[in-house]
Design an enzyme around this catalytic site. Sequence first.
Site, short mmCIF file in Angstrom:
data_model
loop_
_atom_site.label_atom_id
_atom_site.label_comp_id
_atom_site.label_asym_id
_atom_site.label_seq_id
_atom_site.Cartn_x
_atom_site.Cartn_y
_atom_site.Cartn_z
N ARG A 174 -17.35 14.06 5.77
CA ARG A 174 -16.53 14.92 4.90
C ARG A 174 -15.69 15.92 5.70
O ARG A 174 -15.39 17.01 5.24
CB ARG A 174 -17.41 15.68 3.89
CG ARG A 174 -18.24 14.78 2.99
CD ARG A 174 -17.37 13.88 2.11
NE ARG A 174 -18.24 12.98 1.34
CZ ARG A 174 -18.59 11.75 1.73
NH1 ARG A 174 -18.13 11.27 2.88
NH2 ARG A 174 -19.35 11.00 0.99
N SER A 224 -18.38 16.67 -6.09
CA SER A 224 -19.57 17.26 -5.46
C SER A 224 -19.25 18.66 -4.94
O SER A 224 -18.23 18.86 -4.28
CB SER A 224 -20.06 16.39 -4.31
OG SER A 224 -20.49 15.13 -4.80
N GLU A 294 -18.83 21.76 -0.11
CA GLU A 294 -17.81 20.75 0.16
C GLU A 294 -16.50 21.17 -0.47
O GLU A 294 -15.43 20.89 0.04
CB GLU A 294 -18.29 19.41 -0.41
CG GLU A 294 -17.37 18.24 -0.16
CD GLU A 294 -17.98 16.93 -0.60
OE1 GLU A 294 -17.27 16.15 -1.25
OE2 GLU A 294 -19.16 16.69 -0.28
#
Length: 301
Positions: A174, A224, A294
């Site tokens: 990520r 998320s 995130e």
Amino acid sequence: MQLLKEKLEALQVGKILINEPLKKHTTWKIGGPASIFIEPSSVEALQIAIEEIKKQEIPWFVIGRGSNLLVSDEGITGVVIKLGEDLAKFQQKDDRIKVGAGYSLIKLSTMMSKKGYSGLEFASGIPGSVGGAVFMNAGAHGSDISNILIKAHVLFSDGTFKWLENKEMDFSYRTSRLQSDEAICVEAEFQLKEGDKKEITAEMQKNKDYRRDTQPWNYPCCGSVFRNPLPHHAGKLIEEAGLKGYSIGGAQISEMHANFIVNKGDATANDVLELIQFAKNTIYNKFGVKMETEVELVGKR
């Protein structure tokens, strides 16, 4: 700001709005106004706009489809540039595709699967744009953008543009170089593989069904919220801490998937921030695990 607006209008760089509410442009449906909001009509128009914004020394920020983004209730002072439909061009040459940053990742993965090209099955339920996906190295189901990217056309914070090869992107979980460099992808080239159309579409449908059955897309959300603190999984830790369904104001930790925070209708950015901090503190106190977001947090605080 008025001088900049007039100059940008004279340069005909695209749509220009004043004090545009950013909740209209985020999947969370949260966010205060942008002083100036621009949707450039092309990469060339984007470059012209950046040159003028820099000349007037006004801060700027780029968004795509607004997923994975929490904008403060006070909004963003300066210019917000949205890479929208005018930066969603698509070109294909056999198993290579060149795609604008504004292109929907779900739309792209669906289209390529129907054409019989494999590589984007993992993206069938990711609600962001191509530019944002490259920035975050978006992924799911055991794959991510780093596995298919050939190169990215990147806009750096100093206003310069450059094509970066995959090996120059510093991809990891990520994460990409674009985050540390505060840069944004405006176009990307991907390498796919020709395959069996039935097998590819079946895999796509399986991934879509999994997301539909396990994730709360019936309420506005960003995707998320937390990175998985490997080897742990964020959602599992939050669920084990008993936080599913916990609410602050209009924000709630989803009862369906604990790594999602949903807007139940009137959530503010402050509600979400308080809920994020509460979850972080609870997980650390119970399990000794530090949680990192995130989602990108932007705007005045």
